[in-house]
Motif scaffolding. Structure first.
Motif, PDB file in Angstrom:
ATOM      1  N   LYS A 193       0.819  -1.208   0.000  1.00  0.00           N
ATOM      2  CA  LYS A 193       0.000   0.000   0.000  1.00  0.00           C
ATOM      3  C   LYS A 193       0.853   1.259   0.000  1.00  0.00           C
ATOM      4  CE  LYS A 193      -3.928  -1.976   2.534  1.00  0.00           C
ATOM      5  NZ  LYS A 193      -4.720  -1.901   3.787  1.00  0.00           N
ATOM      6  N   LYS A 194       2.074   1.156   0.549  1.00  0.00           N
ATOM      7  CA  LYS A 194       2.917   2.339   0.737  1.00  0.00           C
ATOM      8  C   LYS A 194       4.049   2.423  -0.276  1.00  0.00           C
ATOM      9  CE  LYS A 194       1.880   2.174   5.664  1.00  0.00           C
ATOM     10  NZ  LYS A 194       2.398   2.035   7.028  1.00  0.00           N
ATOM     11  N   LYS A 195       4.012   1.599  -1.313  1.00  0.00           N
ATOM     12  CA  LYS A 195       5.076   1.659  -2.316  1.00  0.00           C
ATOM     13  C   LYS A 195       4.980   2.949  -3.120  1.00  0.00           C
ATOM     14  CE  LYS A 195       6.482  -3.101  -3.049  1.00  0.00           C
ATOM     15  NZ  LYS A 195       6.669  -4.181  -4.038  1.00  0.00           N
ATOM     16  N   GLU A 196       6.184   3.459  -3.474  1.00  0.00           N
ATOM     17  CA  GLU A 196       6.276   4.748  -4.143  1.00  0.00           C
ATOM     18  C   GLU A 196       5.956   4.620  -5.628  1.00  0.00           C
ATOM     19  OE1 GLU A 196       9.581   8.342  -4.672  1.00  0.00           O
ATOM     20  OE2 GLU A 196      10.095   6.455  -3.682  1.00  0.00           O
ATOM     21  N   VAL A 197       5.344   5.684  -6.179  1.00  0.00           N
ATOM     22  CA  VAL A 197       5.071   5.772  -7.613  1.00  0.00           C
ATOM     23  C   VAL A 197       6.139   6.655  -8.237  1.00  0.00           C
ATOM     24  CG1 VAL A 197       3.449   6.515  -9.388  1.00  0.00           C
ATOM     25  CG2 VAL A 197       2.603   5.450  -7.286  1.00  0.00           C
ATOM     26  N   PHE A 198       6.755   6.194  -9.335  1.00  0.00           N
ATOM     27  CA  PHE A 198       7.817   6.940 -10.016  1.00  0.00           C
ATOM     28  C   PHE A 198       7.285   7.545 -11.313  1.00  0.00           C
ATOM     29  CE2 PHE A 198       9.875   3.794  -7.368  1.00  0.00           C
ATOM     30  CZ  PHE A 198      10.888   4.529  -6.771  1.00  0.00           C
ATOM     31  N   ILE A 199       7.815   8.722 -11.642  1.00  0.00           N
ATOM     32  CA  ILE A 199       7.426   9.444 -12.851  1.00  0.00           C
ATOM     33  C   ILE A 199       8.543   9.312 -13.874  1.00  0.00           C
ATOM     34  CG2 ILE A 199       6.695  11.639 -13.814  1.00  0.00           C
ATOM     35  CD1 ILE A 199       4.784  10.482 -11.749  1.00  0.00           C
ATOM     36  N   ARG A 200       8.208   8.867 -15.058  1.00  0.00           N
ATOM     37  CA  ARG A 200       9.208   8.746 -16.121  1.00  0.00           C
ATOM     38  C   ARG A 200       9.677  10.131 -16.560  1.00  0.00           C
ATOM     39  NH1 ARG A 200      11.505   5.454 -19.777  1.00  0.00           N
ATOM     40  NH2 ARG A 200      11.847   6.230 -21.890  1.00  0.00           N
ATOM     41  N   LYS A 221      17.099  10.351  -2.353  1.00  0.00           N
ATOM     42  CA  LYS A 221      16.360  10.118  -3.590  1.00  0.00           C
ATOM     43  C   LYS A 221      17.350  10.078  -4.763  1.00  0.00           C
ATOM     44  CE  LYS A 221      12.163   9.971  -1.959  1.00  0.00           C
ATOM     45  NZ  LYS A 221      11.332   8.769  -2.068  1.00  0.00           N
ATOM     46  N   ASN A 225      17.286   8.192  -7.187  1.00  0.00           N
ATOM     47  CA  ASN A 225      16.618   7.934  -8.458  1.00  0.00           C
ATOM     48  C   ASN A 225      16.385   9.212  -9.249  1.00  0.00           C
ATOM     49  OD1 ASN A 225      14.566   8.087  -6.102  1.00  0.00           O
ATOM     50  ND2 ASN A 225      13.344   8.673  -7.873  1.00  0.00           N
TER      51      ASN A 225
END
Length: 510
Positions: free
Chosen positions: A130-137, A249, A251
Protein backbone atom coordinates in the motif's frame (compact mmCIF):
# COMPACT_ATOMS: atom_id res chain seq x y z
CA UNK A 1 -21.07 -25.88 -23.01
CA UNK A 2 -22.04 -25.29 -19.37
CA UNK A 3 -25.51 -25.67 -17.92
CA UNK A 4 -26.27 -21.94 -18.00
CA UNK A 5 -25.37 -21.71 -21.69
CA UNK A 6 -27.58 -24.76 -22.46
CA UNK A 7 -30.55 -23.14 -20.68
CA UNK A 8 -30.16 -19.86 -22.59
CA UNK A 9 -29.70 -21.69 -25.92
CA UNK A 10 -32.93 -23.66 -25.46
CA UNK A 11 -34.73 -20.48 -24.40
CA UNK A 12 -33.58 -18.64 -27.54
CA UNK A 13 -34.77 -21.62 -29.63
CA UNK A 14 -38.31 -21.06 -28.27
CA UNK A 15 -38.48 -23.83 -25.69
CA UNK A 16 -40.59 -23.17 -22.58
CA UNK A 17 -39.11 -22.77 -19.11
CA UNK A 18 -41.01 -25.85 -17.81
CA UNK A 19 -39.61 -28.00 -20.62
CA UNK A 20 -36.06 -26.70 -20.11
CA UNK A 21 -36.17 -27.44 -16.39
CA UNK A 22 -37.53 -30.92 -17.01
CA UNK A 23 -35.01 -31.83 -19.75
CA UNK A 24 -31.95 -30.46 -17.92
CA UNK A 25 -33.16 -31.57 -14.49
CA UNK A 26 -32.76 -28.05 -13.13
CA UNK A 27 -34.91 -26.06 -10.75
CA UNK A 28 -37.55 -23.94 -12.45
CA UNK A 29 -36.50 -21.05 -10.20
CA UNK A 30 -32.93 -21.35 -11.49
CA UNK A 31 -34.07 -21.41 -15.11
CA UNK A 32 -36.31 -18.41 -14.54
CA UNK A 33 -33.49 -16.50 -12.80
CA UNK A 34 -30.99 -17.08 -15.64
CA UNK A 35 -33.53 -15.99 -18.25
CA UNK A 36 -34.53 -12.84 -16.32
CA UNK A 37 -30.94 -11.77 -15.80
CA UNK A 38 -30.18 -12.41 -19.49
CA UNK A 39 -33.14 -10.32 -20.66
CA UNK A 40 -32.22 -7.55 -18.23
CA UNK A 41 -28.58 -7.48 -19.37
CA UNK A 42 -29.66 -6.86 -22.96
CA UNK A 43 -31.32 -3.64 -21.84
CA UNK A 44 -28.24 -2.41 -19.90
CA UNK A 45 -24.96 -1.01 -21.30
CA UNK A 46 -22.20 -2.77 -19.35
CA UNK A 47 -19.26 -1.33 -21.32
CA UNK A 48 -18.60 1.36 -18.72
CA UNK A 49 -18.86 -0.92 -15.74
CA UNK A 50 -15.56 -1.59 -13.88
CA UNK A 51 -15.80 -5.37 -14.41
CA UNK A 52 -18.33 -6.21 -17.14
CA UNK A 53 -19.81 -9.70 -16.72
CA UNK A 54 -20.58 -12.01 -19.57
CA UNK A 55 -24.10 -13.14 -18.88
CA UNK A 56 -23.67 -16.30 -20.92
CA UNK A 57 -20.62 -17.51 -18.96
CA UNK A 58 -20.86 -19.89 -16.04
CA UNK A 59 -22.13 -18.36 -12.79
CA UNK A 60 -19.59 -17.12 -10.26
CA UNK A 61 -19.98 -17.29 -6.51
CA UNK A 62 -18.59 -14.76 -4.08
CA UNK A 63 -15.85 -16.14 -1.83
CA UNK A 64 -16.75 -16.47 1.79
CA UNK A 65 -14.98 -13.85 3.91
CA UNK A 66 -14.56 -15.32 7.34
CA UNK A 67 -13.45 -12.97 10.12
CA UNK A 68 -9.77 -13.39 11.11
CA UNK A 69 -9.95 -14.83 14.58
CA UNK A 70 -6.17 -15.12 15.21
CA UNK A 71 -5.05 -11.85 13.55
CA UNK A 72 -6.71 -9.61 16.11
CA UNK A 73 -6.69 -5.81 16.10
CA UNK A 74 -4.14 -5.92 18.91
CA UNK A 75 -1.70 -7.93 16.79
CA UNK A 76 -2.36 -5.71 13.77
CA UNK A 77 -1.50 -2.66 15.87
CA UNK A 78 1.82 -4.21 16.91
CA UNK A 79 2.66 -5.10 13.31
CA UNK A 80 1.87 -1.55 12.21
CA UNK A 81 4.26 -0.35 14.89
CA UNK A 82 7.04 -2.63 13.62
CA UNK A 83 6.50 -1.41 10.03
CA UNK A 84 6.64 2.24 11.15
CA UNK A 85 9.90 1.60 13.03
CA UNK A 86 11.44 0.09 9.89
CA UNK A 87 10.49 3.18 7.90
CA UNK A 88 12.09 5.42 10.53
CA UNK A 89 15.31 3.37 10.41
CA UNK A 90 15.44 3.71 6.62
CA UNK A 91 15.31 7.49 6.96
CA UNK A 92 18.03 7.60 9.63
CA UNK A 93 20.70 5.45 7.94
CA UNK A 94 19.81 2.30 9.93
CA UNK A 95 18.43 0.22 7.06
CA UNK A 96 20.58 -2.77 8.00
CA UNK A 97 18.93 -2.88 11.44
CA UNK A 98 15.36 -3.28 10.20
CA UNK A 99 13.15 -6.11 11.47
CA UNK A 100 12.39 -8.83 8.95
CA UNK A 101 9.06 -10.62 8.92
CA UNK A 102 10.60 -13.58 10.76
CA UNK A 103 11.76 -11.16 13.49
CA UNK A 104 8.25 -9.73 13.81
CA UNK A 105 6.82 -13.24 14.13
CA UNK A 106 9.33 -14.17 16.83
CA UNK A 107 8.61 -10.92 18.71
CA UNK A 108 4.90 -11.74 18.78
CA UNK A 109 5.60 -15.28 19.99
CA UNK A 110 7.78 -13.86 22.77
CA UNK A 111 4.87 -11.65 23.84
CA UNK A 112 2.70 -14.75 24.25
CA UNK A 113 0.63 -14.60 21.06
CA UNK A 114 -0.11 -17.80 19.10
CA UNK A 115 -0.07 -17.04 15.37
CA UNK A 116 1.52 -18.57 12.27
CA UNK A 117 4.35 -17.06 10.25
CA UNK A 118 2.26 -17.23 7.05
CA UNK A 119 -0.48 -15.05 8.53
CA UNK A 120 2.08 -12.45 9.61
CA UNK A 121 3.81 -12.53 6.22
CA UNK A 122 0.59 -12.05 4.24
CA UNK A 123 -0.51 -9.13 6.40
CA UNK A 124 2.86 -7.32 6.37
CA UNK A 125 3.32 -7.72 2.60
CA UNK A 126 -0.19 -6.35 2.02
CA UNK A 127 0.54 -3.28 4.18
CA UNK A 128 3.92 -2.61 2.57
CA UNK A 129 2.44 -2.78 -0.95
CA UNK A 130 0.00 0.00 0.00
CA UNK A 131 2.92 2.34 0.74
CA UNK A 132 5.08 1.66 -2.32
CA UNK A 133 6.28 4.75 -4.14
CA UNK A 134 5.07 5.77 -7.61
CA UNK A 135 7.82 6.94 -10.02
CA UNK A 136 7.43 9.44 -12.85
CA UNK A 137 9.21 8.75 -16.12
CA UNK A 138 11.59 11.53 -17.05
CA UNK A 139 11.77 13.24 -20.43
CA UNK A 140 15.25 14.50 -21.39
CA UNK A 141 15.85 17.55 -23.58
CA UNK A 142 19.12 17.73 -25.59
CA UNK A 143 21.75 19.80 -23.77
CA UNK A 144 19.38 20.66 -20.92
CA UNK A 145 20.91 18.71 -18.04
CA UNK A 146 23.91 16.76 -16.81
CA UNK A 147 24.21 14.63 -13.67
CA UNK A 148 27.22 14.23 -11.34
CA UNK A 149 28.18 11.68 -8.70
CA UNK A 150 31.19 10.17 -6.92
CA UNK A 151 32.17 6.51 -6.74
CA UNK A 152 34.98 4.55 -5.08
CA UNK A 153 37.61 2.51 -6.94
CA UNK A 154 40.34 0.39 -5.36
CA UNK A 155 43.51 0.03 -7.44
CA UNK A 156 46.95 -1.43 -6.91
CA UNK A 157 49.41 1.46 -7.35
CA UNK A 158 53.10 0.89 -6.67
CA UNK A 159 52.26 -2.54 -5.20
CA UNK A 160 49.81 -1.10 -2.66
CA UNK A 161 46.02 -1.31 -2.64
CA UNK A 162 44.66 2.22 -2.45
CA UNK A 163 41.19 3.77 -2.69
CA UNK A 164 40.57 6.43 -5.32
CA UNK A 165 37.52 8.59 -5.99
CA UNK A 166 35.81 8.26 -9.37
CA UNK A 167 34.06 11.46 -10.51
CA UNK A 168 31.41 10.66 -13.15
CA UNK A 169 29.23 12.91 -15.33
CA UNK A 170 26.37 11.61 -17.50
CA UNK A 171 24.24 13.46 -20.06
CA UNK A 172 20.70 12.01 -19.65
CA UNK A 173 19.66 12.61 -23.27
CA UNK A 174 22.65 10.96 -24.99
CA UNK A 175 23.86 8.85 -22.04
CA UNK A 176 27.36 10.18 -22.88
CA UNK A 177 29.77 9.56 -19.98
CA UNK A 178 32.77 11.51 -18.71
CA UNK A 179 34.88 10.41 -15.74
CA UNK A 180 38.19 11.08 -13.99
CA UNK A 181 40.07 9.58 -11.03
CA UNK A 182 41.11 11.65 -8.00
CA UNK A 183 42.79 10.92 -4.71
CA UNK A 184 40.19 12.88 -2.74
CA UNK A 185 36.64 14.25 -2.93
CA UNK A 186 37.53 17.72 -1.66
CA UNK A 187 36.14 20.98 -3.02
CA UNK A 188 39.19 21.52 -5.23
CA UNK A 189 38.69 18.13 -6.91
CA UNK A 190 35.00 18.84 -7.54
CA UNK A 191 35.83 22.16 -9.20
CA UNK A 192 38.71 20.65 -11.17
CA UNK A 193 36.61 17.89 -12.74
CA UNK A 194 34.00 20.49 -13.77
CA UNK A 195 36.61 22.50 -15.68
CA UNK A 196 37.86 19.33 -17.38
CA UNK A 197 34.28 18.41 -18.33
CA UNK A 198 33.53 21.80 -19.92
CA UNK A 199 36.83 21.72 -21.80
CA UNK A 200 36.03 18.19 -23.05
CA UNK A 201 32.40 18.81 -24.08
CA UNK A 202 32.96 22.33 -25.43
CA UNK A 203 29.46 23.30 -24.30
CA UNK A 204 27.72 23.90 -20.97
CA UNK A 205 24.41 22.19 -20.12
CA UNK A 206 21.75 24.43 -18.59
CA UNK A 207 21.35 22.45 -15.35
CA UNK A 208 23.84 20.46 -13.25
CA UNK A 209 22.20 17.90 -10.94
CA UNK A 210 23.82 16.78 -7.66
CA UNK A 211 22.90 14.90 -4.52
CA UNK A 212 23.39 16.59 -1.15
CA UNK A 213 27.19 16.24 -0.96
CA UNK A 214 29.02 18.55 1.44
CA UNK A 215 31.12 20.10 -1.29
CA UNK A 216 27.91 21.39 -2.93
CA UNK A 217 25.46 21.88 -0.04
CA UNK A 218 26.83 23.96 2.81
CA UNK A 219 23.92 23.61 5.25
CA UNK A 220 20.27 22.59 5.71
CA UNK A 221 17.71 24.79 7.44
CA UNK A 222 14.46 22.85 7.33
CA UNK A 223 13.98 22.18 3.65
CA UNK A 224 16.10 25.17 2.60
CA UNK A 225 19.58 24.31 1.31
CA UNK A 226 22.56 26.65 1.08
CA UNK A 227 25.03 26.18 -1.79
CA UNK A 228 28.75 26.43 -0.98
CA UNK A 229 30.47 29.61 -2.10
CA UNK A 230 32.95 27.95 -4.52
CA UNK A 231 30.09 26.17 -6.32
CA UNK A 232 28.20 29.47 -6.58
CA UNK A 233 31.26 31.08 -8.15
CA UNK A 234 31.66 28.18 -10.58
CA UNK A 235 27.96 28.30 -11.57
CA UNK A 236 28.11 32.09 -12.06
CA UNK A 237 31.26 31.81 -14.17
CA UNK A 238 29.95 29.09 -16.48
CA UNK A 239 26.34 30.33 -16.25
CA UNK A 240 24.57 27.11 -15.32
CA UNK A 241 21.92 26.36 -12.69
CA UNK A 242 22.29 23.89 -9.82
CA UNK A 243 19.54 21.37 -9.06
CA UNK A 244 19.70 19.30 -5.87
CA UNK A 245 17.99 15.95 -5.37
CA UNK A 246 15.71 15.31 -2.44
CA UNK A 247 17.26 13.55 0.54
CA UNK A 248 17.86 9.84 -0.11
CA UNK A 249 16.36 10.12 -3.59
CA UNK A 250 19.18 8.91 -5.82
CA UNK A 251 16.62 7.93 -8.46
CA UNK A 252 16.29 11.65 -9.31
CA UNK A 253 19.69 11.33 -11.00
CA UNK A 254 19.37 7.72 -12.03
CA UNK A 255 21.49 7.99 -15.19
CA UNK A 256 24.69 8.81 -13.31
CA UNK A 257 23.85 6.41 -10.44
CA UNK A 258 23.94 3.59 -12.95
CA UNK A 259 26.96 5.04 -14.76
CA UNK A 260 29.20 4.96 -11.69
CA UNK A 261 28.83 1.20 -11.35
CA UNK A 262 28.98 0.67 -15.13
CA UNK A 263 32.15 2.73 -15.72
CA UNK A 264 33.93 1.25 -12.69
CA UNK A 265 33.20 -2.29 -13.83
CA UNK A 266 34.10 -1.76 -17.49
CA UNK A 267 37.31 0.14 -16.76
CA UNK A 268 38.75 -1.56 -13.69
CA UNK A 269 37.28 -5.06 -13.36
CA UNK A 270 40.21 -6.59 -15.30
CA UNK A 271 42.86 -3.85 -15.27
CA UNK A 272 43.53 -2.64 -11.73
CA UNK A 273 47.36 -2.46 -11.49
CA UNK A 274 48.99 0.84 -12.50
CA UNK A 275 52.32 2.56 -11.78
CA UNK A 276 50.57 5.83 -10.88
CA UNK A 277 47.23 7.62 -11.02
CA UNK A 278 48.13 9.30 -14.31
CA UNK A 279 48.37 5.92 -16.06
CA UNK A 280 45.07 4.86 -14.47
CA UNK A 281 43.38 8.02 -15.73
CA UNK A 282 44.72 7.45 -19.23
CA UNK A 283 43.33 3.91 -19.18
CA UNK A 284 39.96 5.29 -18.00
CA UNK A 285 39.88 7.80 -20.88
CA UNK A 286 40.56 5.03 -23.41
CA UNK A 287 37.75 2.87 -22.01
CA UNK A 288 35.30 5.79 -22.04
CA UNK A 289 36.07 6.50 -25.69
CA UNK A 290 35.11 2.91 -26.49
CA UNK A 291 31.94 3.01 -24.36
CA UNK A 292 30.77 6.26 -25.92
CA UNK A 293 31.04 4.68 -29.36
CA UNK A 294 28.25 2.25 -28.49
CA UNK A 295 24.68 2.72 -29.74
CA UNK A 296 22.02 4.24 -27.53
CA UNK A 297 19.41 1.64 -26.54
CA UNK A 298 16.49 3.90 -27.49
CA UNK A 299 17.71 6.29 -30.19
CA UNK A 300 19.84 3.67 -32.00
CA UNK A 301 22.57 6.28 -32.50
CA UNK A 302 26.06 6.34 -31.00
CA UNK A 303 26.37 8.16 -27.68
CA UNK A 304 29.08 10.43 -29.06
CA UNK A 305 26.90 11.44 -32.01
CA UNK A 306 23.99 12.21 -29.70
CA UNK A 307 26.35 14.32 -27.59
CA UNK A 308 27.20 16.35 -30.70
CA UNK A 309 23.48 17.00 -31.18
CA UNK A 310 23.35 18.29 -27.62
CA UNK A 311 26.31 20.54 -28.39
CA UNK A 312 24.46 21.98 -31.39
CA UNK A 313 21.40 22.62 -29.23
CA UNK A 314 23.35 24.31 -26.42
CA UNK A 315 25.94 26.10 -28.56
CA UNK A 316 29.75 26.01 -28.07
CA UNK A 317 31.37 27.73 -25.10
CA UNK A 318 33.82 30.61 -25.34
CA UNK A 319 35.00 30.56 -21.71
CA UNK A 320 38.58 30.19 -20.57
CA UNK A 321 39.00 27.44 -17.94
CA UNK A 322 37.92 28.44 -14.44
CA UNK A 323 40.86 28.84 -12.04
CA UNK A 324 40.04 26.26 -9.38
CA UNK A 325 43.21 26.67 -7.31
CA UNK A 326 43.14 27.74 -3.69
CA UNK A 327 45.41 30.75 -2.98
CA UNK A 328 47.50 30.32 0.18
CA UNK A 329 50.15 32.61 1.66
CA UNK A 330 53.01 30.70 3.28
CA UNK A 331 56.53 31.23 4.59
CA UNK A 332 59.73 29.66 3.23
CA UNK A 333 61.48 27.62 5.93
CA UNK A 334 65.20 26.89 6.43
CA UNK A 335 65.07 23.99 3.95
CA UNK A 336 63.84 26.42 1.26
CA UNK A 337 60.44 24.69 1.28
CA UNK A 338 56.87 25.72 2.05
CA UNK A 339 54.43 23.52 3.96
CA UNK A 340 51.05 23.08 2.23
CA UNK A 341 48.45 20.64 3.55
CA UNK A 342 51.16 19.07 5.81
CA UNK A 343 53.55 18.42 2.89
CA UNK A 344 56.81 20.20 1.96
CA UNK A 345 57.41 21.67 -1.51
CA UNK A 346 60.78 23.13 -2.54
CA UNK A 347 61.26 26.79 -3.49
CA UNK A 348 64.16 28.21 -5.56
CA UNK A 349 66.95 29.09 -3.11
CA UNK A 350 67.53 32.59 -1.85
CA UNK A 351 64.11 33.21 -0.30
CA UNK A 352 64.38 31.67 3.18
CA UNK A 353 62.14 33.53 5.62
CA UNK A 354 60.07 35.26 2.92
CA UNK A 355 56.30 35.02 2.57
CA UNK A 356 55.24 33.75 -0.83
CA UNK A 357 51.94 32.73 -2.43
CA UNK A 358 50.93 29.28 -3.61
CA UNK A 359 48.06 28.22 -5.82
CA UNK A 360 46.97 24.78 -4.60
CA UNK A 361 45.09 22.80 -7.26
CA UNK A 362 43.88 19.23 -7.52
CA UNK A 363 46.91 18.05 -9.52
CA UNK A 364 49.55 20.81 -9.31
CA UNK A 365 50.89 23.41 -6.90
CA UNK A 366 52.22 26.64 -8.41
CA UNK A 367 54.51 28.98 -6.44
CA UNK A 368 54.74 32.78 -6.89
CA UNK A 369 57.34 35.12 -5.41
CA UNK A 370 56.61 38.87 -5.59
CA UNK A 371 53.95 38.13 -8.19
CA UNK A 372 56.34 36.16 -10.41
CA UNK A 373 55.72 32.49 -11.24
CA UNK A 374 58.79 30.50 -10.12
CA UNK A 375 57.98 26.79 -9.71
CA UNK A 376 55.45 23.98 -10.16
CA UNK A 377 55.09 20.73 -8.23
CA UNK A 378 52.79 17.77 -8.64
CA UNK A 379 50.44 17.76 -5.67
CA UNK A 380 51.13 15.08 -3.08
CA UNK A 381 47.98 13.83 -1.29
CA UNK A 382 49.92 12.06 1.44
CA UNK A 383 50.99 13.43 4.80
CA UNK A 384 54.43 14.74 5.82
CA UNK A 385 55.89 14.11 2.35
CA UNK A 386 58.66 16.10 0.63
CA UNK A 387 58.56 17.20 -3.02
CA UNK A 388 62.04 18.44 -3.92
CA UNK A 389 63.44 19.83 -7.19
CA UNK A 390 67.23 19.43 -7.45
CA UNK A 391 67.53 22.52 -9.67
CA UNK A 392 66.29 24.66 -6.76
CA UNK A 393 69.48 23.95 -4.73
CA UNK A 394 72.39 24.22 -7.21
CA UNK A 395 74.04 27.25 -5.60
CA UNK A 396 73.80 25.64 -2.16
CA UNK A 397 75.34 22.41 -3.47
CA UNK A 398 78.32 24.41 -4.76
CA UNK A 399 79.10 25.24 -1.14
CA UNK A 400 78.04 21.87 0.31
CA UNK A 401 79.16 19.33 -2.28
CA UNK A 402 79.38 16.49 0.22
CA UNK A 403 75.66 16.74 0.93
CA UNK A 404 74.81 15.82 -2.65
CA UNK A 405 74.90 12.02 -2.44
CA UNK A 406 72.66 11.76 0.63
CA UNK A 407 70.26 14.57 -0.25
CA UNK A 408 66.50 14.20 -0.66
CA UNK A 409 66.85 16.27 -3.83
CA UNK A 410 69.02 13.67 -5.57
CA UNK A 411 66.76 10.87 -4.40
CA UNK A 412 63.74 12.54 -6.05
CA UNK A 413 65.61 13.71 -9.14
CA UNK A 414 64.65 12.27 -12.55
CA UNK A 415 66.03 8.78 -13.15
CA UNK A 416 68.34 9.95 -15.96
CA UNK A 417 69.94 12.55 -13.68
CA UNK A 418 70.57 9.98 -10.93
CA UNK A 419 72.06 7.52 -13.42
CA UNK A 420 74.43 10.16 -14.82
CA UNK A 421 75.66 11.01 -11.32
CA UNK A 422 76.15 7.43 -10.11
CA UNK A 423 77.86 6.23 -13.33
CA UNK A 424 80.13 9.16 -14.16
CA UNK A 425 80.29 11.84 -11.45
CA UNK A 426 80.72 10.24 -8.02
CA UNK A 427 83.64 12.18 -6.54
CA UNK A 428 83.22 14.87 -9.24
CA UNK A 429 80.35 16.78 -7.64
CA UNK A 430 81.65 20.18 -8.81
CA UNK A 431 81.56 19.13 -12.46
CA UNK A 432 78.16 17.45 -11.97
CA UNK A 433 76.70 20.66 -10.51
CA UNK A 434 78.08 22.57 -13.52
CA UNK A 435 76.37 20.04 -15.80
CA UNK A 436 73.06 20.62 -13.96
CA UNK A 437 73.51 24.38 -14.45
CA UNK A 438 74.03 23.76 -18.15
CA UNK A 439 70.91 21.56 -18.42
CA UNK A 440 68.80 24.08 -16.45
CA UNK A 441 69.89 27.06 -18.56
CA UNK A 442 69.42 25.33 -21.92
CA UNK A 443 66.61 22.90 -21.04
CA UNK A 444 68.34 20.22 -23.13
CA UNK A 445 68.38 17.04 -21.05
CA UNK A 446 67.65 14.88 -24.08
CA UNK A 447 70.56 16.38 -26.03
CA UNK A 448 72.87 15.75 -23.08
CA UNK A 449 71.77 12.11 -22.90
CA UNK A 450 72.48 11.67 -26.61
CA UNK A 451 75.92 13.23 -26.20
CA UNK A 452 76.73 10.89 -23.29
CA UNK A 453 75.64 7.93 -25.39
CA UNK A 454 78.03 8.97 -28.19
CA UNK A 455 80.92 9.46 -25.76
CA UNK A 456 80.37 6.00 -24.22
CA UNK A 457 80.94 4.48 -27.66
CA UNK A 458 84.36 6.14 -27.86
CA UNK A 459 85.50 5.13 -24.36
CA UNK A 460 83.65 4.24 -21.17
CA UNK A 461 85.42 6.93 -19.07
CA UNK A 462 85.34 9.58 -21.77
CA UNK A 463 82.30 11.45 -20.40
CA UNK A 464 83.09 15.00 -19.31
CA UNK A 465 81.30 18.33 -19.20
CA UNK A 466 83.46 19.93 -21.94
CA UNK A 467 82.87 17.08 -24.38
CA UNK A 468 79.13 17.02 -23.64
CA UNK A 469 78.88 20.77 -24.26
CA UNK A 470 80.92 20.47 -27.44
CA UNK A 471 78.68 17.76 -28.93
CA UNK A 472 75.48 19.58 -27.90
CA UNK A 473 76.76 22.80 -29.47
CA UNK A 474 77.60 20.91 -32.68
CA UNK A 475 74.05 19.57 -32.82
CA UNK A 476 72.60 23.06 -32.45
CA UNK A 477 74.65 24.54 -35.35
CA UNK A 478 72.72 24.90 -38.60
CA UNK A 479 74.27 23.00 -41.53
CA UNK A 480 75.80 25.13 -44.31
CA UNK A 481 74.28 25.01 -47.78
CA UNK A 482 76.63 23.14 -50.13
CA UNK A 483 76.22 21.50 -53.50
CA UNK A 484 78.16 18.40 -52.42
CA UNK A 485 76.48 15.11 -51.49
CA UNK A 486 74.74 15.04 -48.04
CA UNK A 487 76.57 11.88 -46.99
CA UNK A 488 79.93 13.45 -47.85
CA UNK A 489 79.12 16.61 -45.92
CA UNK A 490 77.99 14.66 -42.87
CA UNK A 491 81.10 12.49 -42.91
CA UNK A 492 83.39 15.51 -43.09
CA UNK A 493 81.51 17.18 -40.28
CA UNK A 494 81.83 14.09 -38.06
CA UNK A 495 85.56 13.79 -38.78
CA UNK A 496 86.18 17.42 -37.90
CA UNK A 497 84.16 17.07 -34.70
CA UNK A 498 86.01 13.98 -33.51
CA UNK A 499 89.37 15.51 -34.48
CA UNK A 500 88.71 18.44 -32.20
CA UNK A 501 87.33 16.11 -29.55
CA UNK A 502 90.48 13.99 -29.34
CA UNK A 503 92.69 17.08 -28.89
CA UNK A 504 90.68 18.30 -25.91
CA UNK A 505 92.49 17.80 -22.62
CA UNK A 506 91.25 17.24 -19.12
CA UNK A 507 92.98 16.62 -15.81
CA UNK A 508 94.94 13.40 -16.00
CA UNK A 509 94.21 12.79 -19.72
CA UNK A 510 96.31 13.94 -22.73
Amino acid sequence: MNKKQEILKRYLDGESQRSIAKELKASRNTVRKYIEVFEKSKQQDVRKLPIPENMISAPRYKPRLNPKRVLTKEIQKLLQQYIAENQWKQQHYMAKQQMKIIDMHEALLDKGYTISYTTIRNYVNKEIVKKKEVFIRKYCEPGAEIEFDWGEVKLEVQRKIKSFSLAVFTLPYSNYRFARLYESETQICVLDVHTKLVDHLDFIPEVFTYDNMRTVVKSFVGKEKTITEPMKQLADYYQFRIRLCEIRKGNEKGHVERSVEFVRRKAFSTAYKFPNIQEANQHLITVLETLNQRFHHEHKIKHVDLMKKEKEAAGPTSFQPFDVAELIECRVDKYSTVVLKQNHYSVPEGHVGKYIRAKVGAEHIRLFIDGEYVATHSRNWGLHQWEMNIYHYLQTFEKKKGAMIQSQCLKQAPTHIKNIYHQYYIGKEKEFIALLHYIKENNNLQDVLKAIHQLKKVRSNYVSLDRIQFICDQQEEEPMVDERDDITKQAESNLQAYQKLFYLTEEGVM
